[in-house]
Design a protein around this motif. Structure first.
Motif, short mmCIF file in Angstrom:
data_model
loop_
_atom_site.label_atom_id
_atom_site.label_comp_id
_atom_site.label_asym_id
_atom_site.label_seq_id
_atom_site.Cartn_x
_atom_site.Cartn_y
_atom_site.Cartn_z
N HIS A 47 15.66 29.62 46.55
CA HIS A 47 16.51 30.22 45.66
C HIS A 47 17.80 31.01 46.23
O HIS A 47 17.85 31.58 47.38
N ASP A 48 18.95 31.13 45.37
CA ASP A 48 20.04 31.66 45.62
C ASP A 48 19.84 33.29 45.55
O ASP A 48 18.65 33.65 45.14
N ALA A 49 20.66 33.93 46.41
CA ALA A 49 20.78 35.33 46.36
C ALA A 49 22.10 35.83 45.81
O ALA A 49 22.94 35.37 45.99
N TYR A 50 21.80 36.99 44.82
CA TYR A 50 23.16 37.20 44.02
C TYR A 50 23.10 38.80 44.30
O TYR A 50 22.53 39.67 44.31
N LEU A 51 24.54 39.21 44.17
CA LEU A 51 24.56 40.74 44.15
C LEU A 51 26.13 41.03 43.69
O LEU A 51 26.88 39.87 43.51
N GLU A 52 26.39 42.28 43.26
CA GLU A 52 27.70 42.74 42.68
C GLU A 52 28.05 43.98 43.77
O GLU A 52 27.30 44.77 43.73
N THR A 53 29.12 44.02 43.78
CA THR A 53 29.59 45.24 44.77
C THR A 53 30.97 45.67 44.22
O THR A 53 31.94 44.83 43.91
N ALA A 54 31.26 47.10 44.19
CA ALA A 54 32.72 47.57 43.53
C ALA A 54 33.27 48.44 44.96
O ALA A 54 34.08 48.99 44.66
N ASP A 55 33.05 47.83 46.22
CA ASP A 55 33.64 48.45 47.33
C ASP A 55 33.91 47.10 48.19
O ASP A 55 33.10 46.35 48.64
N GLU A 56 35.31 47.00 48.43
CA GLU A 56 35.97 45.91 49.09
C GLU A 56 35.26 45.80 50.62
O GLU A 56 35.12 44.70 51.24
N ARG A 57 34.79 46.79 51.17
CA ARG A 57 34.32 46.93 52.68
C ARG A 57 33.15 46.36 52.57
O ARG A 57 32.77 45.68 53.37
N ASN A 58 32.26 46.39 51.58
CA ASN A 58 31.11 45.63 51.31
C ASN A 58 31.07 44.24 51.35
O ASN A 58 30.31 43.44 51.93
N VAL A 59 32.19 43.57 50.67
CA VAL A 59 32.53 42.19 50.66
C VAL A 59 32.68 41.69 52.19
O VAL A 59 31.76 40.62 52.40
N ARG A 60 33.07 42.20 52.96
CA ARG A 60 33.16 41.47 54.36
C ARG A 60 31.80 41.87 55.00
O ARG A 60 31.25 40.82 55.73
N PHE A 61 31.04 42.90 54.76
CA PHE A 61 29.70 42.92 55.19
C PHE A 61 28.65 41.86 54.96
O PHE A 61 28.00 40.97 55.50
#
Length: 202
Positions: free
Chosen positions: A154-168
């Motif tokens: 399966h795919d894994a999905y998330l949402e984040t409102a912190d740009e630093r998390n995007v890179r992580f």
């Protein structure tokens, strides 16, 4: 005594309150929760919401992993198990959001079209207690869910409102599928997806 710092284990009911403390610490200044949770008595509301979602959603209908003597936790919903709608619409939850409840509902409705149309592992929340950050605990509690997503295809999905998390998250094979601002002046939010069997962290 802190358990194996690099390893995670499934959480149980005895871990709930420590996990709520950890997630409240991790999300204290997070743009999403600052937007959707009332400012009055904010720390109490935030902790109670983290406890609610871990206890009412993660444990009975998904998976929860913890590490570092509950200094980190990740809560997932899983494909094939539907959470009863009333869990997300009950008066208890609305009371915790307080006067920001309409904004929380609007944010969820706004993001719905960007979410996967097929069953996926959904990372509902993840956090590391502030005094324990930078020790690999975030990766430790994230990894089991990704391994399960790979195992089940399966795919894994998330949402984040912190740009630093995007890179992580990009280190683990997540790709941004939408970069939006919540309506009404809400925070910038990234929707990210990871296909199964993505390569190990870079």
């Amino acid at each position: 005594m802190i358990d194996n710092i690099g390893g995670a284990r499934p959480a149980g009911p005895a871990d709930l309150h420590a996990i709520a403390d950890t997630l409240a610490s991790a999300f204290a200044d997070y743009p999403w929760t600052r937007w959707t949770v009332a400012a009055d008595d904010h720390p109490r509301r935030l902790r109670a919401l983290q406890l609610y979602f871990t206890e009412k959603v993660g444990l009975p209908y998904g998976r929860v992993w913890t590490a570092g003597d509950n200094a980190a936790a990740a809560v997932w919903t899983t494909p094939g198990i539907d959470v009863p709608p009333e869990v997300f619409t009950g008066p208890e939850l609305a009371a915790l959001y307080g006067d920001r409840a309409p904004y929380a509902i609007e944010a969820e409705e706004f993001l719905a079209p960007y979410r996967p149309s097929r069953p996926a592992w959904f990372l509902a929340t993840i956090g590391v207690r502030r005094d324990m950050q930078g020790r690999g605990l975030g990766q430790a509690v994230l990894a089991p869910g990704l391994a399960e997503a790979d195992r089940t295809g399966h795919d894994a999905y998330l949402e984040t409102a912190d740009e630093r998390n995007v890179r992580f998250y990009e280190r683990f094979g997540f790709e941004t599928t939408a970069d939006v601002h919540l309506p009404g002046g809400g925070p910038r939010t990234w929707c990210m997806i990871r296909r199964p069997n993505t390569a190990a962290p870079r």
